[in-house]
Design a protein around this motif. Structure first.
Motif, PDB file in Angstrom:
ATOM      1  N   LYS A   3       0.819  -1.223   0.000  1.00  0.00           N
ATOM      2  CA  LYS A   3       0.000   0.000   0.000  1.00  0.00           C
ATOM      3  C   LYS A   3       0.846   1.263   0.000  1.00  0.00           C
ATOM      4  CE  LYS A   3      -4.511  -0.915   1.894  1.00  0.00           C
ATOM      5  NZ  LYS A   3      -4.854  -1.508   3.187  1.00  0.00           N
ATOM      6  N   GLU A   4       2.060   1.137   0.516  1.00  0.00           N
ATOM      7  CA  GLU A   4       2.913   2.318   0.609  1.00  0.00           C
ATOM      8  C   GLU A   4       3.319   2.851  -0.751  1.00  0.00           C
ATOM      9  OE1 GLU A   4       6.420   1.449   2.795  1.00  0.00           O
ATOM     10  OE2 GLU A   4       5.266   0.505   4.386  1.00  0.00           O
ATOM     11  N   TYR A   5       3.261   1.989  -1.784  1.00  0.00           N
ATOM     12  CA  TYR A   5       3.806   2.384  -3.084  1.00  0.00           C
ATOM     13  C   TYR A   5       2.713   2.650  -4.107  1.00  0.00           C
ATOM     14  CZ  TYR A   5       7.962   0.617  -0.864  1.00  0.00           C
ATOM     15  OH  TYR A   5       8.981   0.416   0.026  1.00  0.00           O
ATOM     16  N   ALA A 232      -4.271 -13.908 -16.377  1.00  0.00           N
ATOM     17  CA  ALA A 232      -5.638 -13.968 -16.892  1.00  0.00           C
ATOM     18  C   ALA A 232      -6.409 -12.694 -16.546  1.00  0.00           C
ATOM     19  CB  ALA A 232      -6.341 -15.194 -16.323  1.00  0.00           C
ATOM     20  N   SER A 233      -6.341 -12.271 -15.288  1.00  0.00           N
ATOM     21  CA  SER A 233      -7.146 -11.107 -14.868  1.00  0.00           C
ATOM     22  C   SER A 233      -6.370  -9.794 -14.916  1.00  0.00           C
ATOM     23  CB  SER A 233      -7.637 -11.328 -13.434  1.00  0.00           C
ATOM     24  OG  SER A 233      -6.503 -11.361 -12.563  1.00  0.00           O
ATOM     25  N   GLY A 234      -5.051  -9.881 -14.931  1.00  0.00           N
ATOM     26  CA  GLY A 234      -4.234  -8.670 -14.868  1.00  0.00           C
ATOM     27  C   GLY A 234      -4.044  -8.172 -13.431  1.00  0.00           C
ATOM     28  N   ASP A 235      -4.579  -8.914 -12.449  1.00  0.00           N
ATOM     29  CA  ASP A 235      -4.424  -8.491 -11.049  1.00  0.00           C
ATOM     30  C   ASP A 235      -2.975  -8.657 -10.602  1.00  0.00           C
ATOM     31  OD1 ASP A 235      -7.067  -7.934 -10.962  1.00  0.00           O
ATOM     32  OD2 ASP A 235      -7.656  -9.801  -9.934  1.00  0.00           O
ATOM     33  N   VAL A 236      -2.543  -7.720  -9.788  1.00  0.00           N
ATOM     34  CA  VAL A 236      -1.151  -7.749  -9.314  1.00  0.00           C
ATOM     35  C   VAL A 236      -1.154  -7.796  -7.789  1.00  0.00           C
ATOM     36  CG1 VAL A 236       1.034  -6.471  -9.238  1.00  0.00           C
ATOM     37  CG2 VAL A 236      -0.381  -6.396 -11.320  1.00  0.00           C
ATOM     38  N   GLU A 237      -0.359  -8.683  -7.238  1.00  0.00           N
ATOM     39  CA  GLU A 237      -0.146  -8.710  -5.788  1.00  0.00           C
ATOM     40  C   GLU A 237       1.317  -8.414  -5.512  1.00  0.00           C
ATOM     41  OE1 GLU A 237      -3.272 -12.062  -4.140  1.00  0.00           O
ATOM     42  OE2 GLU A 237      -1.148 -12.533  -4.285  1.00  0.00           O
ATOM     43  N   VAL A 238       1.545  -7.582  -4.496  1.00  0.00           N
ATOM     44  CA  VAL A 238       2.916  -7.295  -4.091  1.00  0.00           C
ATOM     45  C   VAL A 238       3.025  -7.648  -2.609  1.00  0.00           C
ATOM     46  CG1 VAL A 238       4.669  -5.504  -3.884  1.00  0.00           C
ATOM     47  CG2 VAL A 238       3.087  -5.455  -5.803  1.00  0.00           C
ATOM     48  N   PHE A 239       4.000  -8.396  -2.255  1.00  0.00           N
ATOM     49  CA  PHE A 239       4.140  -8.922  -0.891  1.00  0.00           C
ATOM     50  C   PHE A 239       2.825  -9.569  -0.437  1.00  0.00           C
ATOM     51  CE2 PHE A 239       6.863  -5.045  -1.042  1.00  0.00           C
ATOM     52  CZ  PHE A 239       8.080  -5.693  -1.109  1.00  0.00           C
ATOM     53  N   ASP A 240       2.224 -10.343  -1.346  1.00  0.00           N
ATOM     54  CA  ASP A 240       0.982 -11.083  -1.079  1.00  0.00           C
ATOM     55  C   ASP A 240      -0.231 -10.210  -0.786  1.00  0.00           C
ATOM     56  OD1 ASP A 240       2.216 -13.529  -1.450  1.00  0.00           O
ATOM     57  OD2 ASP A 240       2.979 -13.539   0.606  1.00  0.00           O
ATOM     58  N   ARG A 241      -0.132  -8.916  -1.120  1.00  0.00           N
ATOM     59  CA  ARG A 241      -1.319  -8.058  -0.916  1.00  0.00           C
ATOM     60  C   ARG A 241      -1.666  -7.381  -2.236  1.00  0.00           C
ATOM     61  NH1 ARG A 241      -0.185  -4.927   4.294  1.00  0.00           N
ATOM     62  NH2 ARG A 241      -2.005  -3.746   3.599  1.00  0.00           N
ATOM     63  N   PHE A 243      -2.241  -4.991  -5.200  1.00  0.00           N
ATOM     64  CA  PHE A 243      -1.556  -3.743  -5.543  1.00  0.00           C
ATOM     65  C   PHE A 243      -2.378  -3.054  -6.629  1.00  0.00           C
ATOM     66  CE2 PHE A 243       1.506  -1.580  -8.418  1.00  0.00           C
ATOM     67  CZ  PHE A 243       1.946  -0.597  -7.537  1.00  0.00           C
ATOM     68  N   ASN A 244      -2.794  -1.818  -6.354  1.00  0.00           N
ATOM     69  CA  ASN A 244      -3.670  -1.132  -7.309  1.00  0.00           C
ATOM     70  C   ASN A 244      -2.973  -0.021  -8.078  1.00  0.00           C
ATOM     71  OD1 ASN A 244      -5.969  -2.717  -6.695  1.00  0.00           O
ATOM     72  ND2 ASN A 244      -6.123  -1.599  -4.747  1.00  0.00           N
ATOM     73  N   GLY A 245      -1.672   0.108  -7.858  1.00  0.00           N
ATOM     74  CA  GLY A 245      -0.929   1.135  -8.581  1.00  0.00           C
ATOM     75  C   GLY A 245      -0.470   0.619  -9.938  1.00  0.00           C
ATOM     76  N   LYS A 246       0.530   1.274 -10.488  1.00  0.00           N
ATOM     77  CA  LYS A 246       1.023   0.870 -11.815  1.00  0.00           C
ATOM     78  C   LYS A 246       2.330   0.086 -11.693  1.00  0.00           C
ATOM     79  CE  LYS A 246      -1.533   3.566 -14.882  1.00  0.00           C
ATOM     80  NZ  LYS A 246      -1.902   4.931 -15.116  1.00  0.00           N
ATOM     81  N   TYR A 352      -3.189  -5.086 -20.699  1.00  0.00           N
ATOM     82  CA  TYR A 352      -2.978  -4.730 -19.289  1.00  0.00           C
ATOM     83  C   TYR A 352      -2.715  -3.232 -19.180  1.00  0.00           C
ATOM     84  CZ  TYR A 352      -2.066  -9.741 -19.229  1.00  0.00           C
ATOM     85  OH  TYR A 352      -2.168 -11.091 -19.388  1.00  0.00           O
ATOM     86  N   ASN A 353      -3.754  -2.468 -18.824  1.00  0.00           N
ATOM     87  CA  ASN A 353      -3.474  -1.026 -18.835  1.00  0.00           C
ATOM     88  C   ASN A 353      -2.773  -0.523 -17.577  1.00  0.00           C
ATOM     89  OD1 ASN A 353      -5.655  -1.053 -17.201  1.00  0.00           O
ATOM     90  ND2 ASN A 353      -7.097  -0.362 -18.789  1.00  0.00           N
ATOM     91  N   ARG A 354      -2.629  -1.362 -16.566  1.00  0.00           N
ATOM     92  CA  ARG A 354      -1.860  -0.915 -15.385  1.00  0.00           C
ATOM     93  C   ARG A 354      -0.420  -1.459 -15.412  1.00  0.00           C
ATOM     94  NH1 ARG A 354      -3.115  -2.260 -10.416  1.00  0.00           N
ATOM     95  NH2 ARG A 354      -4.542  -3.973 -10.861  1.00  0.00           N
ATOM     96  N   ILE A 355      -0.088  -2.176 -16.483  1.00  0.00           N
ATOM     97  CA  ILE A 355       1.279  -2.701 -16.584  1.00  0.00           C
ATOM     98  C   ILE A 355       1.925  -2.096 -17.832  1.00  0.00           C
ATOM     99  CG2 ILE A 355       2.741  -4.763 -16.669  1.00  0.00           C
ATOM    100  CD1 ILE A 355       0.383  -6.346 -15.522  1.00  0.00           C
ATOM    101  N   ILE A 356       3.085  -1.492 -17.643  1.00  0.00           N
ATOM    102  CA  ILE A 356       3.746  -0.797 -18.755  1.00  0.00           C
ATOM    103  C   ILE A 356       5.072  -1.480 -19.048  1.00  0.00           C
ATOM    104  CG2 ILE A 356       4.891   1.388 -19.386  1.00  0.00           C
ATOM    105  CD1 ILE A 356       2.067   1.820 -17.206  1.00  0.00           C
TER     106      ILE A 356
END
Ligand code: FAD
Ligand code: UDP
Length: 385
Positions: A3-5, A232-241, A243-246, A352-356
């Motif tokens: 969440k910090e990032y 498949a969904s484009g969902d991203v997890e960072v440190f198992d949580r 992540f809604n940023g880019k 994937y519009n949140r992945i560049i």
């Protein structure tokens, strides 16, 4: 922690570092860079060897660009040694300037014949033009055809077979077109308006770019150890949580997609560094060896860095096949088959519009550093700002 990032960036080469710097300084957002190596700066990384000589660990890097925007941007983080790279090729026992130009013609042929060749090249192509070897070989004019075959045989054929494992005509013409035959007497390897080497080195330049409280760097970490992307969904997890940023990805694009459309081909290099207790090893920054030995070229770093030290270090570059997990994918292999594979990854990446995807490996482009900086600045402006 995720969440910090606001942004996660995979890779700390020019692509990742420029975007991190822009996001932090222009948007005041928090960035985490995840880097698999134990240092920043990607392939531009430099450091002192055990003898105190400043070396480029991943091969010689000379910054050159036509773009004032790129030059001004990078110059915020460094002063420059104004250095114009010169390369000689050892052919038939003599050293001739590369790119092969009018001086090279006079170096290898008797003056009268050289003069005739120069005259014909100027008439046919115009003074100052830059003619790729594969284009020069299309000429039917007997003297020009002779010259084209001479340069092809002595300068391009064996070097290219060593470097790429195939002949020049089996690669995109843009590859050998990087080093055209030049119809003037300019011996410099690059003709760009801006050229130089960062005065305190590339690593220092990167340290200055990334020294911002918004930017955190995690070294020694493959992104897959901390980031999970559901393809498949484009969902991203960072440190198992979640992540809604880019997410900005600068690693190999085929690895990102689990090679689903096949592995892209890369070439790797093995670098052999040698130290000599002498002030100077060779007369120019780089000497190419198209026809002899297993290496393609020798570079002596002191010519580039202008370091004043009594001994010297050189590097020999031995091209090798790329083996995932064993060595580093330095060069995309530009041919029709790989272009078709890459096109599929490129189309996939648009989902994937949140992945560049940006940089030499993520875009599978034979980019020089300035092209990567330029592209990263554009991606920031158009997709992230
Ligand atoms: P890179 O610098 O490769 O950075 C990518 C980063 O991503 C790397 O640090 C890598 O470790 C990291 N990474 C990859 N996968 C992962 C993962 N799974 N997890 C975490 N991190 C990962 N250009 C010039 O302009 N002038 C030159 O003289 C010049 N000489 C060159 C000489 C050689 C031998 C080579 C190979 C290249 C040269 N280049 C030169 C090109 C230059 O190196 C590139 O243009 C530039 O480094 C590309 O920057 P990048 O950020 O796209 O990639
Ligand atoms: N090349 C060659 N002989 C030379 C120099 C270059 O055949 O003396 C060809 C070779 O195919 C090489 C390509 O031109 O891979 C591009 O050369 P460049 O020096 O730009 O390669 P890089 O510095 O990226 O390794």
């Amino acid at each position: 922690m995720a969440k910090e990032y606001d942004f996660i960036i995979v890779g700390s080469g020019f692509a990742g570092a420029v975007i991190a710097e822009q996001v932090s300084s222009k948007l005041n957002k928090k960035v985490l860079i995840v880097e698999k190596r134990n240092h920043i700066a990607g392939n531009a990384y430099d450091c002192q060897d055990e003898h105190g000589v400043l070396i480029h660990k991943y091969g010689p890097h000379i910054f050159h660009t036509r773009s004032e925007e790129v030059w001004n941007y990078v110059s915020q983080f460094t002063d420059w040694n104004i250095y114009h790279h010169r390369v000689l090729a050892k052919i038939d026992g003599i050293e001739v300037p590369i790119p092969f130009n009018l001086n090279s013609i006079y170096a290898v042929f008797p003056p009268e014949f050289a003069g005739r060749l120069a005259q014909k090249l100027i008439e046919r192509f115009g003074f100052g033009s830059r003619v790729p070897i594969l284009k020069l070989r299309e000429s039917n004019e007997p003297d020009i055809a002779f010259l084209a075959q001479y340069v092809y045989d002595r300068v391009f054929l064996n070097y290219t077979v060593k470097q790429w494992g195939v002949k020049p005509e089996e690669l995109s013409p843009s590859v050998t077109g990087r080093v055209p035959v030049v119809i003037n007497r300019d011996d410099r390897y690059f003709q760009d308006r801006f050229q130089g080497i960062p005065k305190q080195g590339y690593t220092k330049l990167f340290e200055r770019m990334l020294d911002q409280s918004n930017i955190s760097i995690m070294l020694n970490t493959d992104y897959r150890d901390v980031i999970n992307v559901d393809l498949a969904s484009g969902d991203v997890e960072v440190f198992d949580r979640p992540f809604n940023g880019k997410l900005v990805y600068t690693g190999p694009v085929d690895y990102f997609f689990d090679y689903k459309f096949g592995a892209l081909e890369y070439r790797s290099l093995s670098f052999k560094f040698e130290h000599y207790d002498t002030f100077q090893y060779q007369t120019t920054g780089t000497v190419n060896y198209p026809n002899d030995y297993g290496f393609t070229r020798i570079t002596e770093f002191k010519h580039l860095t202008l370091q004043t030290i009594s001994s010297t270090t050189i590097v020999k570059e031995y091209p090798t096949a790329y083996k995932p997990g064993i060595n580093i994918p330095y060069y995309p292999v530009k041919n029709d088959i790989n272009a078709a594979i890459y096109r599929r990854y490129f189309e996939e990446s648009k989902k994937y519009n949140r992945i560049i995807f940006v940089g030499r490996l993520a875009e599978y482009q034979y980019y020089d550093m300035d092209a990567v900086v330029s592209k990263a600045l554009r991606v920031f402006r158009e997709r992230l700002a």
